[in-house]
Design a protein around this motif. Structure first.
Motif, mmCIF file in Angstrom:
data_model
loop_
_atom_site.group_PDB
_atom_site.id
_atom_site.type_symbol
_atom_site.label_atom_id
_atom_site.label_comp_id
_atom_site.label_asym_id
_atom_site.label_seq_id
_atom_site.Cartn_x
_atom_site.Cartn_y
_atom_site.Cartn_z
ATOM 1 N N PHE A 218 51.877 81.318 64.520
ATOM 2 C CA PHE A 218 51.232 81.895 63.665
ATOM 3 C C PHE A 218 51.807 82.013 62.484
ATOM 4 C CE2 PHE A 218 49.772 84.029 67.648
ATOM 5 C CZ PHE A 218 48.359 83.628 67.420
ATOM 6 N N LEU B 258 50.410 79.778 59.726
ATOM 7 C CA LEU B 258 48.867 80.044 59.248
ATOM 8 C C LEU B 258 48.906 79.757 57.784
ATOM 9 C CD1 LEU B 258 48.211 83.254 61.002
ATOM 10 C CD2 LEU B 258 46.569 81.008 61.061
ATOM 11 N N ASN C 119 41.417 79.420 61.502
ATOM 12 C CA ASN C 119 40.502 80.400 62.607
ATOM 13 C C ASN C 119 40.599 80.286 64.033
ATOM 14 O OD1 ASN C 119 39.180 81.299 60.173
ATOM 15 N ND2 ASN C 119 37.603 79.733 60.218
ATOM 16 N N ILE D 279 43.614 81.771 65.053
ATOM 17 C CA ILE D 279 43.742 83.350 65.194
ATOM 18 C C ILE D 279 42.897 83.778 66.168
ATOM 19 C CG2 ILE D 279 42.508 85.361 63.787
ATOM 20 C CD1 ILE D 279 43.825 84.005 61.298
ATOM 21 N N LEU E 137 44.454 85.431 69.186
ATOM 22 C CA LEU E 137 44.994 86.752 69.239
ATOM 23 C C LEU E 137 44.063 87.684 69.696
ATOM 24 C CD1 LEU E 137 46.478 86.937 65.546
ATOM 25 C CD2 LEU E 137 47.711 87.071 67.715
ATOM 26 N N LEU F 77 48.770 88.382 58.530
ATOM 27 C CA LEU F 77 47.201 88.402 58.626
ATOM 28 C C LEU F 77 46.388 88.948 57.528
ATOM 29 C CD1 LEU F 77 47.001 89.396 62.482
ATOM 30 C CD2 LEU F 77 45.949 87.362 61.497
ATOM 31 N N GLN G 232 46.355 86.431 54.965
ATOM 32 C CA GLN G 232 45.423 85.523 55.125
ATOM 33 C C GLN G 232 43.949 86.082 55.040
ATOM 34 O OE1 GLN G 232 45.509 82.092 56.365
ATOM 35 N NE2 GLN G 232 47.727 82.411 55.134
ATOM 36 N N ARG H 256 42.662 89.008 56.400
ATOM 37 C CA ARG H 256 42.007 89.411 57.729
ATOM 38 C C ARG H 256 42.652 91.102 58.331
ATOM 39 N NH1 ARG H 256 39.841 85.397 61.120
ATOM 40 N NH2 ARG H 256 39.848 83.418 59.851
#
Length: 658
Positions: free
Chosen positions: A456, A459, A468, A471, A474, A520, A523, A525
């Motif tokens: 990760f 990323l 995608n 992720i 996760l 995240l 990113q 998210r």
């Protein structure tokens, strides 16, 4: 007035999760309590002195009857019984009770205060004994000191493993008197000193340290259960790694761990890599000394520096990336000398050459085996891997950015071109589309699909479709546990294990889960980032400071074999500040803030200090507000507030943030 006081970091010992072993430090030395006792004291360290086998036990003689201080199972008169206590950065306070009737009532309340010395080795144990009955008692305190020698260990030898016991300097015990008459409902106080330590200086130094280190760090308040405590415990995790020792290479010296005598050294990897923004705020201009100490050590052949600056260990794949991350954070608050950037470049290029180019294009690096990476116990994430090759791309781009801003005259175009090539080759050479994961490749062509959390970290180098796919792993039952993140997916039967949770599954290194949440948020998210972070809030309720690693499927950490504290515990607060709150200090001196909304409740961050300005941020389910020096600021169309404009002269304003 300082934003935080010592009592703001007080921790109720009754809430402790395993391992319930407590240490407390002064910045010069550390000492531990004896588990299961009210007054007992265990090992202590005051570099260069090491006394890990030292034991001070206490018994009380009341009217000729001996009361032992050692909790034992069973009914009846079992001696002095523990009844809880409080950890604070400068002391451990424990309470105990003795209440027995045998024709006459003997009822004592006992409080012990254990304080490590500052400026002199050893500790002070203060006992307050209160008579809770109407009877009068003759009281004698009987201390017994075992292992009465402290070994002298050169500062260059304080590495990951705590120094062993051995003969050396005699350990002395002194006191102000050990007898008293306890009148009805009366109280007596006794002070026992080991090595003539001074407790008053410790508290004063801690008060000053908190004022200095947290003066620019915002306070956090929230109605979200657990968040505020998690943030404070994260800060405490960094504070207990702070050493101010006159013989150490920097003042302060930021240890990787240190409370239990182990990892008093400083790893470039976790010092710079996990909380660079927060550490730069806490250190002020001292961050430059920390960076310089790593540049002076031979990081091309070492992973850490001992307290005196001596290099330790082997070449570490992540050292360069971490040191550049800390330098970038330092650049935001002050002008950097172009000579420092030039030297950083030289060190990074030399470290790069320690690792062989890959056998296909020569663009990627073979980072060797587990000793150079993050020490999984089985074969898997080794040699040509996505991470840290992806971090290397970021490192080169950042060096180019720092060069342009400082005038260091590095080959910026070449660095950026190399970064693009690395990102392309990471995907072309290592991505397995069917698995939706990166393979690692060995020198003989053998490949492994190791579902490690390290993937990760790549990323930011991935195109959207690959990000995608990564992720998608996760999820609960794979990487996500109820109490954190597993360092290896539980679905990976080849590599997942539960004995070495640090990097091999069943839990993770303490910095990994909050760093994943931060990634995240970066990113885009936010919901998943919050879902990762909120799984950690139990730690703020059950640890005074965060341990080296912790389980992901149950609350707690391994009972032995690990360091009791870790600098990467700061990553939780780093993720909240730079991820959740979206605080982005930039090397040109500007400050951008893009908060992420949280459906769970409201958050206020007050008093962020940056280049002479004070920034306050409030975040709620439906919106956010940012004010600079008391004046509300409007976001741009993308939701970003430019809280501070770039420095006119380029890289920073030439002033400290601390």
């Amino acid at each position: 007035m300082p934003p935080y006081a010592l009592d703001d970091f007080a921790f109720d010992l009754r809430r402790a999760a395993p391992p319930a072993e407590f240490w407390v430090g002064s910045g010069n030395g550390t000492v531990s309590q004896l588990t299961g006792t009210v007054c007992g004291v265990g090992g202590w360290f005051a570099p260069p002195l090491a006394a890990p086998d030292s034991r001070l036990t206490i018994s009380l003689e009341v009217d000729g009857q001996v009361i032992v201080d050692l909790a034992r199972p069973g009914a009846g008169n079992r001696g002095l019984l523990p009844a809880g206590g409080t950890w604070r950065p400068d002391r451990i306070v424990r309470r105990g009770t003795y209440h027995h009737y045998a024709g006459d009532l003997t009822s004592l309340g006992v409080e012990s205060i254990l304080t490590p010395g500052h400026g002199s080795p050893g500790y002070v144990l203060t006992l307050r004994i209160r008579n809770r009955s109407a009877n009068t008692h003759e009281l004698t305190v009987r201390p017994e000191l075992a292992a009465t020698h402290a070994r002298e260990v050169p500062l260059s030898e304080w590495g990951w493993v705590p120094p062993a016991a051995g003969r050396g300097e005699p350990i002395t015990l002194s006191h102000d008197g050990l007898t008293a008459v306890l009148d009805a409902h009366g109280e007596a106080t006794f002070r026992i000193r080991v090595q003539a330590a001074n407790a008053e200086d410790t508290t004063r130094v801690w008060e000053s340290r908190i004022a200095r280190t947290l003066g620019q760090v915002p306070t956090l308040t929230s109605d979200i259960p657990g968040l505020e405590q998690y943030y404070r415990r994260s800060l405490a995790s960094g504070l207990v790694c702070w050493w101010e020792h006159p013989d150490f290479v920097t003042q302060p010296f930021i240890a990787t761990s240190g409370l239990d005598g182990g990892a008093l050294c400083s790893y470039a990897w976790d010092t710079g890599g996990y909380a660079p923004t927060l550490l730069s705020l806490m250190l002020g201009d001292g961050v430059l000394d920390v960076i310089q100490s790593f540049l002076d050590a031979d990081l091309t052949d070492r992973y850490a520096i001992a307290p005196d600056g001596t290099g330790l260990g082997v070449a570490y794949a992540y050292s360069g990336w971490s040191l550049v991350a800390l330098t970038r954070a330092a650049a935001a608050g002050r002008r950097l000398d172009p000579a420092m950037i030039g030297r950083l470049y030289d060190v990074l290029m030399t470290l790069d050459k320690r690792f062989q180019p890959d056998d296909q294009t020569g663009v990627l690096r073979d980072y060797g085996d587990q000793s150079n990476l993050l020490e999984m116990r089985g074969s898997g994430w080794e040699h040509v891997v996505a991470s840290p090759n992806a971090e290397r791309a970021w490192t080169l781009e950042t060096l180019a950015e720092l060069s342009d801003l400082t005038g260091a005259a590095l080959p910026s175009d070449e660095l950026r071109r190399s970064a693009r090539q690395i990102r392309e080759e990471v995907v072309r050479q290592l991505w397995d589309e069917d698995a939706g994961w990166f393979r690692s490749r060995y020198p003989d062509g053998h490949t492994e699909l190791a579902y490690s959390v390290q993937a990760f970290d790549a990323l930011s180098s991935c195109p959207p479709e690959i990000a995608n796919a990564l992720i998608s792993h996760l999820r609960p039952g794979a990487f996500l546990g109820e109490y954190g993140v597993s360092s290896v997916s539980a679905e990976d039967e080849l590599h997942y294990e539960t004995a070495d949770i640090d990097w091999s599954g069943g839990g993770a290194y303490t910095g990994e889960a909050p760093q994943l949440a931060l990634t995240l948020w970066q990113q885009g998210r936010p919901e998943l980032a919050w879902d990762v972070l909120r799984r950690l809030f139990w730690m703020g309720e059950h640890y005074p400071y965060f341990p080296q690693d912790h389980y992901s499927d149950k609350p707690g950490a391994p009972a032995s074999g690990r360091r009791i504290n870790i600098i990467a515990g700061l990553t939780g607060a780093e993720a909240i500040l730079t991820g959740l709150a979206g605080i982005r200090p930039n090397p040109d001196g500007s400050l951008h803030i893009t908060p992420n909304l949280v459906a769970a409740g409201n958050i206020t961050l007050s008093g962020l200090g940056y280049r002479g300005h004070t920034i306050d941020i409030t975040i709620g389910p439906d919106g956010f507000e940012v004010s600079v020096d008391g004046r509300p600021q409007s976001p741009d169309r993308g939701g970003t507030v430019v809280a501070v404009r770039p420095a006119v002269s380029g890289c920073g304003s030439g002033t400290s943030t601390g």
